[in-house]
Design a protein around this motif. Structure first.
Motif, PDB file in Angstrom:
ATOM      1  N   LEU A 103       2.578   9.507  -5.862  1.00 35.98           N
ATOM      2  CA  LEU A 103       3.133  10.831  -5.626  1.00 35.98           C
ATOM      3  C   LEU A 103       4.269  11.128  -6.597  1.00 35.98           C
ATOM      4  O   LEU A 103       4.356  12.226  -7.149  1.00 35.98           O
ATOM      5  CB  LEU A 103       3.606  10.939  -4.177  1.00 35.98           C
ATOM      6  N   GLU A 135       1.179   4.172  -2.900  1.00 31.03           N
ATOM      7  CA  GLU A 135       0.889   5.589  -2.699  1.00 31.03           C
ATOM      8  C   GLU A 135       2.105   6.425  -3.083  1.00 31.03           C
ATOM      9  O   GLU A 135       1.988   7.468  -3.727  1.00 31.03           O
ATOM     10  CB  GLU A 135       0.483   5.833  -1.238  1.00 31.03           C
ATOM     11  N   ALA A 136       3.280   5.910  -2.714  1.00 25.87           N
ATOM     12  CA  ALA A 136       4.495   6.632  -3.079  1.00 25.87           C
ATOM     13  C   ALA A 136       4.641   6.716  -4.591  1.00 25.87           C
ATOM     14  O   ALA A 136       5.053   7.738  -5.138  1.00 25.87           O
ATOM     15  CB  ALA A 136       5.707   5.936  -2.465  1.00 25.87           C
ATOM     16  N   ALA A 174       3.010  11.732 -10.007  1.00 22.31           N
ATOM     17  CA  ALA A 174       2.393  13.048 -10.169  1.00 22.31           C
ATOM     18  C   ALA A 174       3.372  14.020 -10.792  1.00 22.31           C
ATOM     19  O   ALA A 174       3.031  14.793 -11.688  1.00 22.31           O
ATOM     20  CB  ALA A 174       1.912  13.558  -8.819  1.00 22.31           C
ATOM     21  N   TRP A 188       0.842  -1.203   0.000  1.00 18.57           N
ATOM     22  CA  TRP A 188       0.000   0.000   0.000  1.00 18.57           C
ATOM     23  C   TRP A 188       0.878   1.254   0.000  1.00 18.57           C
ATOM     24  O   TRP A 188       0.696   2.179  -0.783  1.00 18.57           O
ATOM     25  CB  TRP A 188      -0.908  -0.030   1.233  1.00 18.57           C
ATOM     26  N   ALA A 189       1.860   1.263   0.914  1.00 21.24           N
ATOM     27  CA  ALA A 189       2.702   2.444   1.068  1.00 21.24           C
ATOM     28  C   ALA A 189       3.480   2.732  -0.218  1.00 21.24           C
ATOM     29  O   ALA A 189       3.551   3.877  -0.680  1.00 21.24           O
ATOM     30  CB  ALA A 189       3.661   2.250   2.224  1.00 21.24           C
ATOM     31  N   PHE A 190       4.021   1.679  -0.818  1.00 23.76           N
ATOM     32  CA  PHE A 190       4.778   1.876  -2.056  1.00 23.76           C
ATOM     33  C   PHE A 190       3.871   2.357  -3.186  1.00 23.76           C
ATOM     34  O   PHE A 190       4.266   3.188  -4.004  1.00 23.76           O
ATOM     35  CB  PHE A 190       5.484   0.578  -2.467  1.00 23.76           C
ATOM     36  N   SER A 213      -5.381   9.191  -4.192  1.00 27.05           N
ATOM     37  CA  SER A 213      -5.319   9.230  -2.735  1.00 27.05           C
ATOM     38  C   SER A 213      -6.602   8.685  -2.128  1.00 27.05           C
ATOM     39  O   SER A 213      -6.572   7.901  -1.177  1.00 27.05           O
ATOM     40  CB  SER A 213      -5.090  10.667  -2.262  1.00 27.05           C
TER      41      SER A 213
END
Lengths: 475, 633, 209, 303
Positions: free
Chosen positions: A132, A128-129, A135, A124-126, A158
């Motif tokens: 970002l 989201e990273a 983006a 999950w964390a990766f 997000s």
């Protein structure tokens, strides 16, 4: 050797990205890219030789991860190359280029993290990273469209990822009830059969809904289309290849973790519904829109849908192979799109034509690419879709094959219509003089498409065996 | 431009030489041969060998013609030429491969490659919007056809667990044959052009360049027939209902298509419909053969299979001839509209003579080869009337009537094409200035005509050379063939002597009129002295009497403004007609229009508003939760 | 004590639905951050210092101070004062949020699990859905960011309700991600303001089909 | 052998008898019996004018048409006397020879670029298409009846015995009679004596022919008529009668046939053009009756 190789990779990548931001000379950027991809290659070799070994507690590369790592290395390197070319053609400032390159490195690194994580939270964390960092890539052009696309993309990603996190929490509710505190995929797989079915379903549902934005399938597909439209074409290529695979990995790992439970038929149904919806949305838009990039983006939506249908019908091997083949085919097309835009200075199908005369080598890519994304032999996608249909027919949802096929036909129609117009329609007078394209610039595209043929039809048994082992559940 | 095509022709020739060298022994000995390449198994049995010969002749004739036909297209870019040449070789190779595959999956792959390469070939003049549209619709319809094959593959694998053709035999033993045969027939029939799946054909053939349309019409649609034959090869037991079904489809196809051919003004479209008609004839023959096999009547079965196989070769030959001649006409005049042609016989006599011979053959008239296969069809139907119960008698009675109606209608269609388009006076300037094409552009047609003549004069040898194929369909065919041979020999002699008789009478005529005075003058205008080319019967009027008889089946829309009382001094008026394919209009267009409408109406999801996007996720979760709770999934 | 905090938290949700001024909204988010800190602190008293400081950072520093400050800054820079034209009236919003709270309660009650406290669950679900609702009902993109933060708060609460701890490394990663995403979103709000001369989300629909 | 001789012989007189009957019926003396032959001979000697629009097809077609009819005659048996040419399924050949002749004549007409001849050609093609099924149904029926497929064997083994079979034969003879009328462009489908090009069928096709070719066309018509005469007379030949008796019967039958044609043409009005297709297709319907009768006769269909 060194079991902290992945960690070294992450650290090294971040360092490289940092240096990239500072050292903005073109040569240095290239060198740093070389360094990065060497590092990535080293990681690949390392993971291949340490298959299924847990590293740094939360990282583990199974065959699936290694396969996808390979794809990422190839497409990532090409994207870096095309990114540099793109910037050179536009004459972008060194700062802009450096930021972009650093973001590219970070993005790829984060996606690598998604592939090799064995913990549900870390995936999950990766992810989201990766949102970002992507983006920054999408934002590259700094115009109205790219701002809007980036904003929507980041925001909806997000939200989606937050929804997925709710799903993770539901899963942890279920596992907590069984006094299990470990949320690694292996642990989930071991204990899931005894968990509360209702929570599992909720967890899966939320995760699918949330991660759908990363994989680019229904229900949250819209922003992916916009992002692929707003981003530079090599970034679009990355979005519809490595990032789509990242989303797939997130969904597929949890799917596999829960595949041993009684909710498997239900999960399959959900997968098929999601896939069907995706193909449906792709079908209704592909025949309507005129923006080449969006057409390709919708085709990615379609293929992501097909992959999920394949998963849902039990053709896991086909699903994995298909997403890889699609990654190659679609990145090839997106890379080619850069030439297209340089030639016509427009995205719209309506005001272009005669591509086959103006840029013959590129036209070949377009034709072969069309065959690849419409799953026509000798393209390997044909084989994978065949497997999908086969699994679908022999499964409990055989009737789905009919709407899927009809929608694929509509998509085929829409895609082919537009590509034919690009290739053959007499070019309107506004077309700029044919920009000189060297044949060399299309070689990578041809190579990727050849790979699609090769991996579909002539894949060596060892490779097939490797991919098959990627989708078998290890105890 | 042409270099790549010449190269392609050479590759194809090599391919042809290899495959024929491999096939002929099979045809002679009746022993199958095979070799494996990776997962693909290439196998040749008599049927394959037969198809290999047919494909190679057709394709090579087409490619030799293509070399000179492509001369005016020098402005095409390198890539276009390359795509065309590669597609041509691929089409050739994939057609050969289709006949050599021994399992459904490999066949499907080759089948798709075949469709894809022919799609690229149709696209040759892609700068025309119409060509693009037609090519696309062709591609889509082939895709749908492939889906039916896929469906059949799945049905087969689902029942027997195997994809091989041998499994079909297993399937037929366990389940009603139609369950497998129907999807197969739909898939293969789409390629062959059985009604109502023919709709791609009249569009794709005219849109393709002539050497391609010759190959597509002469060879590629036969692959559809091949597929059906291959399927039937594994059938056993009483399949008479299936036979009647195929036969009925064939009857409807043949009659409908030839009626459509009559009303068409586009020469190549007329030829395309005539291809559909011939597919109908093949369907009828297949139906009769299946029927004969089912009722254990070896005579009917043998006659039927012989007719099918011979007619496939025959139709390939004369269709290649006709399309290539039409190509020559097109190159000379730049129009395919019969109403804009005329008078070509005096301007390009060699081309048109070849066309007339081809037309004679396709109408099944003696003394050419088309007559031989039609003769066999008639023979089969007469045998069917003669040797079986009342039910089959009546069925074959319908066949008989259909055959002669089709024959008569074909005469109308082709006399129209020749009479309006090639005889008489030219109707337009381009036709007036048409000139004969080079010998190289006529060579392939002449070769084909040569083969046709041989086949007409020694049909017994032709049948003997395919006896192995016939035997694989009908094991007891040898006895029947032995008794059929004298008849065929006589038929060949008859054909030859008919020509001889004409020559003799011509010679006599020459001698008798050697002293008679011969003058030339204008055609008698029946008292009207201002006759000009525009007064000639047009293609539209020629068809009109037939159209009036069958108006509901063939619909002609006329566009005109009638004179009314206010028109004291009427000004120039136009009268145009266009013909619609009723089946296309009623079966293909409504769903497409519906789908288009639905797509337009449904495209409301990508609103641009991010809030709705998030709503989708919300709705999705709730909807899935609801259906889960309701137990739907 | 925890119950009181949770009730307070729910009250802020109700209040959020009615606020007009964006600055108030931001303040409410800050208050929520503080409340969450309180809840987390009560709940996880016995965990080790490292975890505690982590929670502290996440709630008090991050949710309570950094983000509100940053948002206020964005508001100032873009001269944003209030939600000018809410597509849904405040009264309806209130109705919706109330309904959401009720439904969440019912839901929590129905799926009752022994180690899952109804209060937590209700509050977290309410926050989650309120966040979603705010995003869908309001047009200003800055409000969307705030809705997202509400949603995040809900999820944080949910993770507290679950009580299952993520490993620290994972938690750190998650936290970093959240922080960056908020910063990025706020940055993008600025950019949207520059490019479109508005931060009204309804203007942001050039990309459609 | 006998049949071809009979055909040639009767073709000399056939048109004469028809014309004579017509003139007697209308109260005229009319031309002599051999007038038609004289016309043909005179034409064969004359020079010709060909249209400048036409090509070699125009020259070739009359010959082809002539040859097809002659060759078709070679297939006709005479009772149990075999024909010169014969093999299995030669009924098909017989019909297709006539079709080939028609094909060439149509092309010939179209070759002249005349608006009228195109019209005639079109009608010829249409009527030919419509009349063919009737012939084939009859041929098929007889094949079923006798179990044979060549004209020789059919007529050798066709024995009429019962009431039903006589009925069948009557129908068949009627159909053949009408086929002959259509194929030879007589009333009520076509009127050889019409003078308006718009209403012609056969006559308009040959408008531009002259000299030898026209003579050959006229000869073809006569021979074709006689050929049908022999075909019809075959129905009336009882097997036990000796050969000379058969010949006499045949001559009488053909004479009667010619008289009947003459009488029919005298007392019958020509159809409207639009009615022709319907009229011609009626023959097929009657032929179908024959077919069903045959099914009953062969016990395939039990009523």
């Amino acid at each position: 050797m060194n079991l902290s190789m992945p960690l070294a990779f992450f650290a090294g990548s971040i360092c490289i990205a940092g240096v990239m931001m500072l050292a903005r000379q073109r040569v240095l950027q290239v060198l740093l890219f070389v360094a990065y991809f060497s590092l990535l290659g080293a990681l690949l070799v390392h993971e291949y030789s340490y298959l299924d070994v847990v590293e740094a507690e939360y990282l583990k590369a199974d065959p699936l991860a290694v396969l996808f790592l390979g794809v990422l290395a190839i497409i990532g390197a090409l994207a870096a190359y095309y990114g540099m070319a793109y910037a050179r053609h536009r004459g972008d400032s060194a700062r802009q280029v450096a930021t972009h390159n650093a973001a590219l490195v970070l993005f790829l690194t984060m996606v690598v993290g998604v592939y090799i994580s064995r913990h549900i939270g870390l995936v999950w964390a990766f992810l989201e990273a990766s949102t970002l960092t992507s983006a920054i890539l999408i934002y590259y052009n700094r115009n109205k469209h790219s701002v809007e696309a980036t904003w929507k993309y980041v925001f909806v990603c997000s939200i989606g990822i937050a929804i997925a996190f709710a799903g993770i929490l539901f899963l942890s509710i279920a596992s907590e009830a069984r006094e299990v505190h470990d949320l690694s995929f292996e642990a989930i797989r071991m204990t899931a059969p005894s968990m509360n079915v209702g929570w599992l379903k909720f967890a899966f549902l939320f995760m699918v809904a949330g991660y759908s934005v990363k994989m680019g399938v229904a229900p949250l597909f819209n922003v992916d289309i916009d992002a692929k439209d707003g981003a530079p074409s090599h970034v679009s290529a990355l979005l519809s290849s490595v990032l789509m695979i990242a989303g797939f990995v997130a969904i597929f790992r949890i799917y596999m973790a829960l595949a041993g439970t009684s909710i498997l038929p239900w999960m399959n149904a959900v997968m098929i519904i999601v896939g069907l919806m995706s193909v449906f949305f792709a079908a209704i838009y592909i025949s309507k829109i005129k923006n080449v990039k969006r057409i390709f983006a919708y085709s990615s939506l379609e293929h992501a849908g097909i992959v999920l249908i394949a998963v849902g019908s039990g053709a896991w091997f086909a699903a994995v192979l298909h997403i890889v083949l699609h990654a190659f085919a679609k990145s090839s097309l997106f890379f080619q799109y850069a030439h297209f835009y340089r030639l016509y200075q427009t995205k719209s199908v309506n005001s272009v034509g005669d591509y086959i005369k103006l840029h013959p080598a590129g036209a070949g890519v377009l034709i072969l690419g069309l065959l690849a994304i419409t799953a026509v032999p000798p393209m390997g996608t044909f084989i994978t879709e065949l497997f999908m249909f086969k699994a679908l027919f022999s499964g409990p949802h055989a009737w789905v094959a009919i709407p899927v096929f009809l929608l694929l036909t509509v998509i085929l129609w829409g895609l082919a219509k537009n590509v034919l117009n690009i290739l053959y329609r007499p070019a309107p007078s506004i077309v700029h003089a044919p920009a000189p394209f060297s044949t060399m610039e299309t070689v990578p595209q041809y190579a990727l498409l050849l790979a699609v043929v090769y991996m579909g039809f002539f894949a060596p048994p060892a490779f097939v065996q490797f991919v098959r082992s990627a989708v078998t559940i290890h105890p | 431009m042409r270099i790549s095509f010449i190269l392609a022709t050479m590759i194809s020739a090599a391919m042809a030489a290899l495959s024929i060298a491999w096939s002929v022994p099979v045809l002679v000995n009746g022993q199958a041969a095979s070799f494996a390449y990776g997962p693909l198994v290439f196998a040749i049995d008599p049927l394959t060998a037969f198809m290999v010969v047919l494909i190679n002749i057709g394709v090579l004739l087409g490619m030799v013609y293509g070399i000179s036909y492509l001369r005016p297209y020098a402005s095409k870019s390198f890539m276009e030429a390359l795509v065309h040449a590669v597609a041509m070789v691929t089409l050739h190779g994939s057609m050969l491969a289709v006949t050599m595959m021994r399992d459904m999956v490999s066949l499907l792959i080759m089948w798709e490659i075949m469709s894809m390469s022919s799609f690229l070939l149709v696209l040759f003049e892609g700068e025309k919007a119409r060509t693009r549209r037609v090519a696309l619709s062709y591609f889509i319809q082939m895709h749908i056809g492939a889906f039916f094959l896929l469906l059949a593959t799945m049905v087969l694998a689902g029942q027997t667990g195997s994809y091989t053709f041998e499994a079909m035999g297993l399937f037929y033993a366990q389940k009603p044959a139609w369950m497998l045969f129907l999807p197969l027939f739909l898939g293969f029939g789409m390629k062959a052009g059985f009604l109502p799946l023919h709709t791609w054909l009249p569009h794709a053939h005219p849109a393709a360049p002539s050497h391609v349309s010759g190959v597509m019409s002469g060879v590629m649609i036969k692959l559809g027939i091949y597929g059906i034959l291959r399927t039937i090869l594994f059938m056993h037991g009483d399949q008479s209902m299936l036979g009647v079904a195929i036969l009925s489809v064939g009857i409807i196809t043949g009659l409908y298509a030839i009626l459509q051919a009559i009303v068409r003004n586009d020469l190549k479209r007329l030829l395309a419909y005539s291809s559909v008609e011939n597919i109908g004839l093949l369907g009828i023959s297949i139906g009769m053969a299946v029927l004969g096999t089912s009722i254990h009547n070896d005579v009917i079965a043998t006659l039927g299979w012989t007719a099918v196989l011979l007619h496939m070769v025959h139709h390939m030959l004369f269709k290649v001839v006709l399309f290539q001649s039409a190509g020559n006409i097109y190159v000379a005049t730049h129009t395919r509209n019969l109403n804009e042609l005329g008078g070509l016989m005096r301007r390009m006599p060699k081309t048109i003579t070849v066309f007339v011979l081809g037309a004679l053959a396709i109408c099944g008239l003696p003394p050419l080869n088309g007559f031989v296969s039609e003769f066999l069809m008639y023979a089969a139907s007469i045998e069917g009337m003669k040797n079986s119960g009342a039910y089959f008698s009546i069925v074959n009675f319908f066949v008989l009537i259909t055959l002669c109606l089709i024959g008569g209608l074909a005469i109308i269609a082709f006399t129209k094409a020749i009479g309006v388009g090639m005889l008489g006076e030219p109707r337009t300037e381009p036709a007036r200035h048409a000139t004969e094409r080079s010998w190289f552009m006529r060579l392939p047609q002449q070769i084909a005509i040569g083969i046709m003549i041989v086949m007409a004069i020694v049909p017994q040898l032709m049948i003997a050379s395919i006896s192995a194929v016939i035997r694989s369909f009908s094991p007891n065919s040898d006895i029947v063939l032995a008794s059929l041979m004298p008849t065929m020999t006589s038929l060949g002699i008859f054909n030859a002597s008919l020509v001889g008789a004409v020559v003799v009478v011509l010679a006599l005529r020459k001698i008798a009129t050697r002293n008679a005075q011969r003058r030339e003058g204008p055609t008698w205008g029946c008292g009207f002295t201002e006759a000009d080319a525009r007064l000639q019967y047009t293609s539209t009027t020629y068809a009109d009497s037939t159209v009036q008889l069958i108006s509901p089946v063939v619909r002609v829309h006329a566009h005109m403004h009638a004179l009314n009382d206010a028109d004291v001094f009427p000004h120039a008026r136009t009268y145009t007609t266009d013909v619609v394919d009723v089946i296309e209009e009623s079966t293909i267009q409504p769903p497409i229009a519906g789908i288009n409408y639905a797509l337009r109406r449904l495209a409301v999801f990508h609103t641009g508003s991010m809030r709705t996007y998030i709503l989708y996720a919300f709705v999705f979760i709730i909807a899935i939760a609801v259906v889960t709770i309701m137990g739907v999934i | 004590m925890v119950t009181i905090l949770i009730i307070l938290f729910v009250v802020t949700l109700v209040y959020v639905s009615m606020v007009d001024r964006l600055a108030t909204f931001v303040t409410l988010l800050g208050i929520q951050g503080v409340l969450l800190f309180g809840i987390a602190y009560m709940e996880l008293r016995d965990v080790d210092a490292l975890n505690l400081s982590f929670i502290l950072a996440e709630t008090l520093v991050f949710k309570g101070i950094v983000i509100p400050w940053f948002l206020q800054r964005t508001l100032r820079r873009n001269k944003l004062v209030k939600e000018a034209e809410p597509t849904v009236t405040h009264f309806t919003s209130l109705l919706f949020v109330t309904a959401i709270i009720l439904v969440s309660f019912l839901l929590a009650y129905t799926v009752h699990e022994e180690h899952l406290r109804i209060g937590y669950f209700t509050a977290s679900l309410s926050a989650l859905f309120t966040g979603l609702f705010i995003i869908m009902a309001r047009t200003k993109i800055i409000t969307h960011v705030m809705g997202y933060l509400l949603l995040e708060n809900g999820i944080f609460l949910l993770s507290l309700a679950v009580g299952n701890e993520m490993p620290l490394a994972v938690n750190t990663a998650i936290l970093l991600d959240l922080l960056t995403s908020v910063l990025l979103l706020a940055f993008l709000v600025d950019k949207v303001g520059e490019s479109f001369q508005t931060v009204d989300a309804s203007e942001l629909n050039e990309l459609n089909d | 052998m006998i049949s071809i001789a009979l055909i040639l012989l009767s073709s000399v007189f056939f048109i004469g008898i028809v014309n004579r009957t017509k003139s007697i019926a209308s109260g005229r003396i009319g031309p002599g019996l051999l007038q038609h032959l004289k016309d043909i001979v005179r034409l064969l000697k004359k020079g010709s004018v060909t249209s400048t629009s036409s090509s070699f097809i125009f020259q070739l077609a009359p010959t082809i048409s002539f040859v097809t009819v002659i060759v078709a005659c070679l297939f006709l048996p005479f009772g149990d006397q075999p024909s010169i040419l014969s093999f299995q399924y030669d009924v098909v050949v017989f019909a297709y020879l006539l079709a080939l002749g028609r094909f060439s004549m149509i092309l010939m007409a179209m070759d002249t670029a005349s608006p009228f001849e195109g019209m005639g050609a079109n009608r010829e093609a249409l009527y030919g298409m419509l009349v063919e099924p009737a012939f084939f149904v009859l041929a098929g029926s007889f094949a079923v009846l006798t179990g044979h497929t060549s004209l020789n064997e059919i007529f050798r083994d066709m024995h009429l015995g019962s009431g039903v079979s006589y009925l069948m034969a009557a129908f068949a003879v009627y159909v053949f009679l009408q086929i002959a009328m259509v194929e030879n462009s007589r009333l009520p489908v076509d009127d050889p004596k019409t003078h308006l090009e718009l209403t012609m069928v056969h006559e308009v096709i040959i408008l531009d022919n002259s000299g030898f070719d026209l003579g050959m066309i006229l000869a073809t018509t006569s021979i074709r008529f006689a050929m049908f005469g022999v075909l019809i007379s075959n129905f009336a030949l009882p097997p036990m009668v000796p050969l000379w008796g058969k010949i006499i019967i045949a001559i009488v039958v053909m004479a009667v046939f010619a008289v009947v044609v003459g009488l029919l043409e005298s007392f019958r009005a020509r159809n409207r053009m639009k009615r022709n297709p319907q009229f011609i297709f009626t023959l097929t319907s009657i032929a179908i009756l024959v077919f069903f009768t045959v099914l009953i006769l062969t016990n395939k269909l039990v009523l």
